[in-house]
Structure formats: structure tokens, C-alpha cells
Design a protein around this motif. Sequence first.
Motif, PDB file in Angstrom:
ATOM      1  N   ASP A   1      39.969  54.384  45.316  1.00 10.39           N
ATOM      2  CA  ASP A   1      40.179  53.627  44.082  1.00 10.39           C
ATOM      3  C   ASP A   1      40.919  54.461  43.042  1.00 10.39           C
ATOM      4  OD1 ASP A   1      39.892  51.379  42.315  1.00 10.39           O
ATOM      5  OD2 ASP A   1      38.267  52.469  41.336  1.00 10.39           O
TER       6      ASP A   1
ATOM      7  N   GLY B   1      44.445  54.548  43.647  1.00  6.74           N
ATOM      8  CA  GLY B   1      45.078  53.233  43.469  1.00  6.74           C
ATOM      9  C   GLY B   1      45.102  52.851  42.010  1.00  6.74           C
ATOM     10  N   ASN B   2      44.508  51.688  41.693  1.00  7.44           N
ATOM     11  CA  ASN B   2      44.549  51.215  40.305  1.00  7.44           C
ATOM     12  C   ASN B   2      43.294  51.566  39.504  1.00  7.44           C
ATOM     13  OD1 ASN B   2      42.751  49.416  41.408  1.00  7.44           O
ATOM     14  ND2 ASN B   2      43.954  47.592  40.993  1.00  7.44           N
TER      15      ASN B   2
ATOM     16  N   ASP C   1      40.200  50.524  39.282  1.00  5.04           N
ATOM     17  CA  ASP C   1      39.477  49.447  38.599  1.00  5.04           C
ATOM     18  C   ASP C   1      38.044  49.273  39.097  1.00  5.04           C
ATOM     19  OD1 ASP C   1      39.880  48.303  41.087  1.00  5.04           O
ATOM     20  OD2 ASP C   1      40.755  46.446  40.319  1.00  5.04           O
TER      21      ASP C   1
ATOM     22  N   TYR D   1      37.153  48.715  42.300  1.00  8.39           N
ATOM     23  CA  TYR D   1      37.070  47.874  43.494  1.00  8.39           C
ATOM     24  C   TYR D   1      37.959  48.439  44.596  1.00  8.39           C
ATOM     25  CZ  TYR D   1      35.004  44.404  40.430  1.00  8.39           C
ATOM     26  OH  TYR D   1      34.193  43.753  39.545  1.00  8.39           O
TER      27      TYR D   1
ATOM     28  N   CYS E   1      38.880  47.603  49.028  1.00  5.10           N
ATOM     29  CA  CYS E   1      38.670  46.755  50.195  1.00  5.10           C
ATOM     30  C   CYS E   1      38.191  47.648  51.333  1.00  5.10           C
ATOM     31  CB  CYS E   1      39.968  46.060  50.593  1.00  5.10           C
ATOM     32  SG  CYS E   1      40.592  44.942  49.334  1.00  5.10           S
TER      33      CYS E   1
ATOM     34  N   ASP F   1      42.882  50.360  48.554  1.00  2.00           N
ATOM     35  CA  ASP F   1      42.719  49.885  47.189  1.00  2.00           C
ATOM     36  C   ASP F   1      42.862  48.377  47.195  1.00  2.00           C
ATOM     37  OD1 ASP F   1      42.331  50.568  44.362  1.00  2.00           O
ATOM     38  OD2 ASP F   1      44.305  49.666  44.121  1.00  2.00           O
ATOM     39  N   ASN F   2      42.157  47.697  46.306  1.00  2.00           N
ATOM     40  CA  ASN F   2      42.168  46.236  46.309  1.00  2.00           C
ATOM     41  C   ASN F   2      43.475  45.644  45.811  1.00  2.00           C
ATOM     42  OD1 ASN F   2      41.300  47.224  43.671  1.00  2.00           O
ATOM     43  ND2 ASN F   2      41.035  45.081  43.141  1.00  2.00           N
ATOM     44  N   ARG F   3      44.350  46.461  45.291  1.00  2.00           N
ATOM     45  CA  ARG F   3      45.626  45.925  44.805  1.00  2.00           C
ATOM     46  C   ARG F   3      46.701  46.946  45.127  1.00  2.00           C
ATOM     47  NH1 ARG F   3      47.403  44.779  38.666  1.00  2.00           N
ATOM     48  NH2 ARG F   3      49.412  43.882  39.169  1.00  2.00           N
ATOM     49  N   LEU F   4      47.697  46.503  45.833  1.00  2.00           N
ATOM     50  CA  LEU F   4      48.801  47.398  46.154  1.00  2.00           C
ATOM     51  C   LEU F   4      49.632  47.625  44.912  1.00  2.00           C
ATOM     52  CD1 LEU F   4      49.925  45.884  49.566  1.00  2.00           C
ATOM     53  CD2 LEU F   4      48.509  47.895  49.185  1.00  2.00           C
ATOM     54  N   SER F   5      50.006  48.860  44.676  1.00  2.00           N
ATOM     55  CA  SER F   5      50.840  49.138  43.502  1.00  2.00           C
ATOM     56  C   SER F   5      52.281  48.713  43.796  1.00  2.00           C
ATOM     57  CB  SER F   5      50.788  50.619  43.145  1.00  2.00           C
ATOM     58  OG  SER F   5      51.179  51.405  44.233  1.00  2.00           O
TER      59      SER F   5
END
Length: 63
Positions: free
Chosen positions: A17, A20-21, A23, A25, A27, A58-62
Amino acid sequence: MESLAATGNAPVPGRVDAAGNNDGYVCAHPLPDSTCTSFIVTLDLPACPVETIYLYLDNRLSP
């Protein structure tokens, strides 16, 4: 993320996390039991160190 860390996989979810972003969260994709079996054989472990091995993303790909 805390629930995943509590399963014996800490600190990996937090590191994923943070990279990644950040936040709170991630996956987690559980890998099949054969993955743990291969680690036991390859690393000569008496047993799998965790109940389930996860592939974390990470739950959101940059962008």
C-alpha cells in the motif's frame, strides 16, 4: 489491510500500500495450496509459515 496483516502476512500489505497510493487498502489474491507446498520443498521448511499465501497488489494502479 489490517485484517490481512493479522493473518500472519504482516508487514507485506502495508508495504504494498505504501508503494502504491497509501490509502489503507490492498487487493489480495490467495494462491493455491500447491504454492505453499513448493515453498516447503524448495526452502526445506517443516510447514507453511502462513495459512494462505497471497499475491498483493495496490487497490488502484497509478497512472
